[in-house]
Design an enzyme around this catalytic site. Structure first.
Site, PDB file in Angstrom:
ATOM      1  N   LYS A 140       0.793  -1.092  -0.151  1.00 29.55           N
ATOM      2  CA  LYS A 140      -0.055  -0.142   0.021  1.00 29.55           C
ATOM      3  C   LYS A 140       0.842   1.287  -0.065  1.00 29.55           C
ATOM      4  CE  LYS A 140      -4.540   1.219   0.353  1.00 29.55           C
ATOM      5  NZ  LYS A 140      -5.608   0.170   0.222  1.00 29.55           N
TER       6      LYS A 140
HETATM    7  N1  GLU Z   1      -7.125   0.200  -3.447  1.00 33.12           N
HETATM    8  C1  GLU Z   1      -7.883  -1.039  -3.648  1.00 33.12           C
HETATM    9  C2  GLU Z   1      -8.227  -1.988  -2.524  1.00 33.12           C
HETATM   10  O1  GLU Z   1      -8.039  -1.535  -1.371  1.00 33.12           O
HETATM   11  C3  GLU Z   1      -7.443  -1.835  -4.908  1.00 33.12           C
HETATM   12  C4  GLU Z   1      -6.192  -2.113  -4.993  1.00 33.12           C
HETATM   13  C5  GLU Z   1      -5.680  -2.762  -6.253  1.00 33.12           C
HETATM   14  O2  GLU Z   1      -6.413  -2.910  -7.239  1.00 33.12           O
HETATM   15  O3  GLU Z   1      -4.332  -3.071  -6.166  1.00 33.12           O
HETATM   16  O4  GLU Z   1      -8.459  -3.055  -2.485  1.00 33.12           O
END
Ligand code: GLU
Length: 419
Positions: free
Chosen positions: A109
């Protein structure tokens, strides 16, 4: 420590959830300690030239929690409240999320402490390009693949891809997902998270014997997840009676027309003030009389302070970490079903996986194909989570975590420890 650090509650919650799964799975204490820590963390402080000519310094993070099952995967968030601990928790949840749906990714993240609402498009582009440059050493199609999250979008991903590609000297499509379709994004990606919330929510409703056409729904958050979920669940015949965004909420027990609320928000910037609705606060929305509650905003919304007052029979977590462990216990005792974030909102990363695969193969699918494969994966995952929870007489959150953690632990066992 970056300025404005808040207490590490979210990370504490993520660790508490992990501890529960580890105990039930009787995992080796060394393995448990490894899974509790991020594999790699990068914090960067970098300058951005603002429109007024001044130089502003921003802080950003990129955390890779695990790469045991594949490259790190997860979004980038732009928000004034971003902290390293929050990004750590979100990265850990990405590891479990990818493992629950069994796609070959680990978890990561990113976050930048900023307020995108007061920044111009030019400032956001320069911030994105500089942040991308700062984290370039640790990202890449085979290492760590960012995506959109809170207050980032396909345009942000296009800048990220372009910046990374400029450094490499050629276009690198698969470094990021959630890109616009015109430059190699996937059909259906924008709607995928909200679509997954509705697929898993319907699955839960069916098992609870709830007739969706008789259900009322409240949705907290009207961004990419909440607005799409509201639209799709309305299409299934449910009545959406309340929605909210960061400025506040609106309610109409007779039902809101979701497309009309979207048009109002597009014009005025918020759902607030929608004709024919009553105002409600984000806090009040959670305890409204409704059958299904879809928290799709930020973490720590359902806590021990309001869990006893929740009316909904079913909660489907569009957001990451909206329910604290203490609230989970109260909801469980009250017989309220929670479809946990790592399952309910995994539609986004699942279609991100499809986008990554399509980009690498240079072979693109239709929206129907994407949606069909998404439904197949989420329905299978729901069944597996349900069976795990049933077998261990626990809730869906513990079932999902046990399934995910056991898959990650198995990857470690079979790969072995180097050297
Ligand atoms: N930000 C989204 C989540 O929390 C998508 C993450 C992604 O597609 O890599 O799942």
């Amino acid at each position: 420590m970056p300025e404005g650090e808040k207490p590490a509650n979210v990370y504490v919650s993520a660790l508490e959830q992990l501890r529960g799964a580890v105990e039930k799975l009787k995992l080796d204490p060394g393995v448990a300690r490894l899974l509790a820590l991020p594999k790699r963390e990068l914090t960067v402080h970098f300058p951005v030239r603002m429109d007024d000519g001044s130089l502003q310094i921003f802080t950003g993070h990129r955390v890779q929690h695990s790469v045991l099952r594949g490259p790190a995967k997860g979004g980038i968030r732009y928000h004034p409240d971003v902290t390293l601990d929050e990004v750590r928790a979100l990265a850990m949840w990405m590891t479990w999320k990818c493992a629950v749906v069994n796609i070959p990714f680990g978890g990561g993240k990113g976050g930048v402490v900023c307020n995108p609402k007061v920044m111009s498009l030019g400032e956001l582009e320069r911030l994105t390009r500089r942040y991308t440059t700062e984290i370039t050493p640790i990202i890449g199609p085979e290492q760590d693949i960012p995506a959109p999250d809170v207050y980032t979008n396909p345009q942000t991903m296009a800048w990220l891809m372009d910046t990374y590609s400029m450094h490499k000297g050629h276009t690198v499509r698969a470094v990021v997902t959630g890109k616009p379709v015109s430059i190699g994004g996937s059909e259906g990606r924008v709607e995928a998270t909200g679509r997954g919330v509705v697929i898993t929510g319907l699955e839960a409703a069916k098992r609870l014997g709830m007739d969706i056409t008789r259900c009322t729904v409240a949705v907290q958050g009207f961004g990419n997840v909440g607005a799409v979920a509201a639209q799709l669940i309305e299409r299934e015949g449910a009545r959406v009676i309340a929605v909210s965004d960061s400025r506040g909420g609106i309610c109409n027990p007779k039902g809101l027309s979701v497309s009309a609320v979207l048009a109002h928000k597009a014009k005025s910037g918020s759902v607030v003030g929608f004709p024919g609705s009553e105002p409600v606060s984000n806090e009040e929305l959670l305890t409204l009389k409704c059958d299904i509650l879809i928290p799709s905003a930020l973490e720590e919304q359902i806590t021990e302070r309001n869990a006893a007052r929740i009316h909904a029979r079913l909660i489907v977590e569009g957001a990451n970490g909206p329910t604290t462990p203490a609230a989970d216990r109260i909801l469980f005792d009250r017989g309220i079903t929670v479809v946990p974030d790592i399952l309910a909102n995994s539609g986004g990363v699942t279609v991100s996986y499809f986008e990554w695969v399509q980009g690498i193969q240079e072979f693109f699918w239709t929206e129907e194909e994407v949606n069909e494969r998404l439904k197949a994966i989420l329905t299978r995952a729901y069944g597996q989570v349900h069976d795990m929870a049933d077998k261990h007489r626990t809730d869906l959150r513990n079932g999902a975590l046990m399934l995910a953690v056991s898959r990650v632990a198995e990857a470690l066992r079979i790969r072995g420890v180097y050297p």
